[in-house]
Design a protein around this motif. Sequence first.
Motif, PDB file in Angstrom:
ATOM      1  N   GLU A 120       0.012   5.270  16.795  1.00  0.00           N
ATOM      2  CA  GLU A 120       0.756   6.151  17.653  1.00  0.00           C
ATOM      3  C   GLU A 120       0.018   6.870  18.632  1.00  0.00           C
ATOM      4  OE1 GLU A 120       1.071   5.526  14.635  1.00  0.00           O
ATOM      5  OE2 GLU A 120       3.119   5.450  14.027  1.00  0.00           O
ATOM      6  N   LEU A 121      -1.454   7.132  18.206  1.00  0.00           N
ATOM      7  CA  LEU A 121      -2.316   7.864  18.858  1.00  0.00           C
ATOM      8  C   LEU A 121      -2.885   7.038  19.925  1.00  0.00           C
ATOM      9  CD1 LEU A 121      -4.597   9.961  19.430  1.00  0.00           C
ATOM     10  CD2 LEU A 121      -6.053   8.753  17.739  1.00  0.00           C
ATOM     11  N   MET A 122      -3.148   6.021  19.794  1.00  0.00           N
ATOM     12  CA  MET A 122      -3.492   4.832  20.995  1.00  0.00           C
ATOM     13  C   MET A 122      -2.588   4.478  21.990  1.00  0.00           C
ATOM     14  SD  MET A 122      -6.517   4.612  20.638  1.00  0.00           S
ATOM     15  CE  MET A 122      -6.729   3.453  22.211  1.00  0.00           C
ATOM     16  N   GLU A 123      -1.120   4.659  21.646  1.00  0.00           N
ATOM     17  CA  GLU A 123      -0.067   4.331  22.455  1.00  0.00           C
ATOM     18  C   GLU A 123      -0.014   5.655  23.492  1.00  0.00           C
ATOM     19  OE1 GLU A 123       3.451   3.994  20.314  1.00  0.00           O
ATOM     20  OE2 GLU A 123       3.243   2.185  19.624  1.00  0.00           O
ATOM     21  N   ALA A 124      -0.329   6.626  23.039  1.00  0.00           N
ATOM     22  CA  ALA A 124      -0.285   7.928  23.745  1.00  0.00           C
ATOM     23  C   ALA A 124      -1.583   7.864  24.617  1.00  0.00           C
ATOM     24  CB  ALA A 124      -0.144   9.088  22.875  1.00  0.00           C
ATOM     25  N   LEU A 125      -2.882   7.534  24.279  1.00  0.00           N
ATOM     26  CA  LEU A 125      -3.911   7.544  24.903  1.00  0.00           C
ATOM     27  C   LEU A 125      -3.813   6.474  26.126  1.00  0.00           C
ATOM     28  CD1 LEU A 125      -6.650   7.891  22.258  1.00  0.00           C
ATOM     29  CD2 LEU A 125      -5.847   9.583  23.750  1.00  0.00           C
ATOM     30  N   ARG A 126      -3.020   5.436  25.781  1.00  0.00           N
ATOM     31  CA  ARG A 126      -2.865   4.370  26.880  1.00  0.00           C
ATOM     32  C   ARG A 126      -1.998   4.736  28.016  1.00  0.00           C
ATOM     33  NH1 ARG A 126      -7.257   1.248  26.688  1.00  0.00           N
ATOM     34  NH2 ARG A 126      -7.501   0.058  24.717  1.00  0.00           N
ATOM     35  N   ALA A 127      -0.988   5.492  27.566  1.00  0.00           N
ATOM     36  CA  ALA A 127      -0.050   6.192  28.511  1.00  0.00           C
ATOM     37  C   ALA A 127      -0.843   7.359  29.420  1.00  0.00           C
ATOM     38  CB  ALA A 127       0.973   6.857  27.947  1.00  0.00           C
ATOM     39  N   ALA A 128      -1.822   7.966  28.715  1.00  0.00           N
ATOM     40  CA  ALA A 128      -2.580   9.025  29.554  1.00  0.00           C
ATOM     41  C   ALA A 128      -3.582   8.112  30.463  1.00  0.00           C
ATOM     42  CB  ALA A 128      -3.565   9.767  28.474  1.00  0.00           C
ATOM     43  N   GLU A 129      -4.095   7.131  29.888  1.00  0.00           N
ATOM     44  CA  GLU A 129      -5.226   6.362  30.682  1.00  0.00           C
ATOM     45  C   GLU A 129      -4.544   5.995  31.997  1.00  0.00           C
ATOM     46  OE1 GLU A 129      -8.102   2.522  30.395  1.00  0.00           O
ATOM     47  OE2 GLU A 129      -6.195   2.380  29.197  1.00  0.00           O
ATOM     48  N   HIS A 130      -3.442   5.474  32.219  1.00  0.00           N
ATOM     49  CA  HIS A 130      -2.686   5.165  33.279  1.00  0.00           C
ATOM     50  C   HIS A 130      -2.574   6.159  34.349  1.00  0.00           C
ATOM     51  CE1 HIS A 130       0.139   3.340  35.915  1.00  0.00           C
ATOM     52  NE2 HIS A 130       0.961   4.423  35.778  1.00  0.00           N
ATOM     53  N   ALA A 132      -4.705   9.010  34.080  1.00  0.00           N
ATOM     54  CA  ALA A 132      -6.087   9.430  34.396  1.00  0.00           C
ATOM     55  C   ALA A 132      -6.910   8.779  35.301  1.00  0.00           C
ATOM     56  CB  ALA A 132      -6.695   9.994  33.252  1.00  0.00           C
ATOM     57  N   LYS A 133      -6.358   7.553  35.624  1.00  0.00           N
ATOM     58  CA  LYS A 133      -7.141   6.492  36.550  1.00  0.00           C
ATOM     59  C   LYS A 133      -7.005   7.266  38.095  1.00  0.00           C
ATOM     60  CE  LYS A 133      -6.690   2.156  33.860  1.00  0.00           C
ATOM     61  NZ  LYS A 133      -5.961   0.796  34.087  1.00  0.00           N
ATOM     62  N   THR A 134      -6.038   8.079  38.216  1.00  0.00           N
ATOM     63  CA  THR A 134      -5.822   8.526  39.402  1.00  0.00           C
ATOM     64  C   THR A 134      -6.872   9.715  39.793  1.00  0.00           C
ATOM     65  OG1 THR A 134      -3.638   8.139  39.693  1.00  0.00           O
ATOM     66  CG2 THR A 134      -4.262   9.708  41.100  1.00  0.00           C
ATOM     67  N   ASP A 135      -7.634   9.907  40.780  1.00  0.00           N
ATOM     68  CA  ASP A 135      -8.845  10.754  41.119  1.00  0.00           C
ATOM     69  C   ASP A 135      -8.130  12.093  40.997  1.00  0.00           C
ATOM     70  OD1 ASP A 135     -10.643   8.812  41.389  1.00  0.00           O
ATOM     71  OD2 ASP A 135     -10.742   9.017  43.660  1.00  0.00           O
ATOM     72  N   GLY A 136      -8.883  13.020  40.217  1.00  0.00           N
ATOM     73  CA  GLY A 136      -8.398  14.233  40.081  1.00  0.00           C
ATOM     74  C   GLY A 136      -7.456  14.970  39.120  1.00  0.00           C
ATOM     75  N   VAL A 137      -6.849  13.649  38.370  1.00  0.00           N
ATOM     76  CA  VAL A 137      -5.649  13.923  37.329  1.00  0.00           C
ATOM     77  C   VAL A 137      -6.390  14.041  35.958  1.00  0.00           C
ATOM     78  CG1 VAL A 137      -3.621  12.554  36.268  1.00  0.00           C
ATOM     79  CG2 VAL A 137      -3.863  12.723  38.793  1.00  0.00           C
ATOM     80  N   VAL A 138      -5.984  15.070  35.258  1.00  0.00           N
ATOM     81  CA  VAL A 138      -6.295  15.150  33.874  1.00  0.00           C
ATOM     82  C   VAL A 138      -5.206  15.550  32.640  1.00  0.00           C
ATOM     83  CG1 VAL A 138      -7.740  16.887  32.433  1.00  0.00           C
ATOM     84  CG2 VAL A 138      -8.491  16.822  34.704  1.00  0.00           C
ATOM     85  N   VAL A 139      -5.110  14.596  31.894  1.00  0.00           N
ATOM     86  CA  VAL A 139      -4.286  14.628  30.894  1.00  0.00           C
ATOM     87  C   VAL A 139      -4.634  15.022  29.673  1.00  0.00           C
ATOM     88  CG1 VAL A 139      -2.480  13.036  29.701  1.00  0.00           C
ATOM     89  CG2 VAL A 139      -3.343  12.468  32.386  1.00  0.00           C
ATOM     90  N   THR A 140      -3.804  15.714  28.890  1.00  0.00           N
ATOM     91  CA  THR A 140      -4.190  16.239  27.652  1.00  0.00           C
ATOM     92  C   THR A 140      -2.861  15.814  26.541  1.00  0.00           C
ATOM     93  OG1 THR A 140      -4.720  18.085  26.058  1.00  0.00           O
ATOM     94  CG2 THR A 140      -2.987  18.614  27.731  1.00  0.00           C
ATOM     95  N   LEU A 141      -3.318  15.561  25.324  1.00  0.00           N
ATOM     96  CA  LEU A 141      -2.378  15.494  24.405  1.00  0.00           C
ATOM     97  C   LEU A 141      -1.726  16.842  23.928  1.00  0.00           C
ATOM     98  CD1 LEU A 141      -3.763  12.359  22.165  1.00  0.00           C
ATOM     99  CD2 LEU A 141      -2.291  12.434  24.496  1.00  0.00           C
ATOM    100  N   GLY A 142      -0.432  17.146  24.070  1.00  0.00           N
ATOM    101  CA  GLY A 142       0.175  18.280  23.478  1.00  0.00           C
ATOM    102  C   GLY A 142       0.966  18.156  22.231  1.00  0.00           C
ATOM    103  N   ILE A 143       0.695  18.626  21.262  1.00  0.00           N
ATOM    104  CA  ILE A 143       1.234  18.652  19.864  1.00  0.00           C
ATOM    105  C   ILE A 143       2.691  19.351  19.716  1.00  0.00           C
ATOM    106  CG2 ILE A 143       1.060  18.673  17.528  1.00  0.00           C
ATOM    107  CD1 ILE A 143      -1.259  16.986  18.977  1.00  0.00           C
ATOM    108  N   VAL A 144       3.774  18.612  19.368  1.00  0.00           N
ATOM    109  CA  VAL A 144       5.061  19.178  19.065  1.00  0.00           C
ATOM    110  C   VAL A 144       4.865  20.416  18.008  1.00  0.00           C
ATOM    111  CG1 VAL A 144       7.298  19.198  18.610  1.00  0.00           C
ATOM    112  CG2 VAL A 144       6.256  17.388  20.212  1.00  0.00           C
TER     113      VAL A 144
END
Length: 350
Positions: A120-130, A132-144
């Motif tokens: 489940e962690l890697m699924e979230a990271l892969r979505a974030a990777e997509h 974050a490939k854009t210049d200037g975009v930063v993604v974090t994981l937010g915990i419910v």
Amino acid sequence: MIAVIMAGGKGTRFWPRSTVTKPKQFLTLASEEATMLQQTYARFRTCLPEEDVYVAVSENYLPIVKEQLPELADNRIIIEPDQRDTAPCIALTASFFLRLERDDVLVTAPSDQYIPETEELMEALRAAEHAAKTDGVVVTLGIVPTRAETGYGYIETIESDEYSSKYGERVKAVKAFIEKPTKEKAEKLIELPNMYWNSGIFIWKPSTIASYMMKFQPQMWSIFDLKEEEFRLSYSKLPKLSIDYALVEKLDRLYTIPIEFIWDDVGTWTSLERIFSTDGDGNLMLGQIYPFATRNSIIYTEQQRIVTIGVEDLIIVSTAEGLLICRKSDEQSVKNAIAALDTDQEGRQT
């Protein structure tokens, strides 16, 4: 995608088990078989090839890292000359990869988090990777959030179709960071549907880190052009800044991916109650402990026998380093108490 595990923290809230010479990431806290660092490394290695998992660590802890991760090649260790918190560490990491002419998406992650659901962690990271490939975009994981936690920062997202993310339904735009709240404020925050804990896991490119460092922390970033001796001296004089304060809270192209899988930053003694089962009286105990009329307490001893009579809601920890006794409700103050203790000891030595 590259994972960089940050292993340079001090973990003072776990004193006296976590010490300056061997802090919590090098201890078997969430497992009896593996240290926090070993668990984190194994987690990323199940999903990423060996050559894409790195460890960033301060120079004084390098021997421990090599001992605990003998399979980790020297060229995958990013060495900090000194412990200066997460902002200098992440700046050093970005500089390291840019010098290698690698601008792949980085996951910068703490070494002391408990995340048993690797897939489940890697699924979230892969979505974030997509994203974050854009210049200037930063993604974090937010915990419910699952409780009114005062030990974490919070992330508020924008819940509006107007701001729906072009990076997918899972990726939400961040409106604001909220510092560690009071108990009363935390109870209100968790009632909101757009509020998440800040996991401290960030996904971004080295070039993105560099551009924001040049904009918001130019003095810090400038030292990475210095020669070796000058660099080492300058690094040791950098202010101790968290990446949240130095950069992330200032960004306007910041996104988060909410996650609901089991996560804990294992930052305090009571966090162990969320990982291990307690006995019939609500006690979590390890060592030679003899409890009488003892309830809802955490008791740990390495050598001495401990007898407790009529105590409740306490943390009692005995090691060769020292003895800690405090109410569970006061455990967030352990860090400040140990800082005062260290200052007092330094004063006596001088």
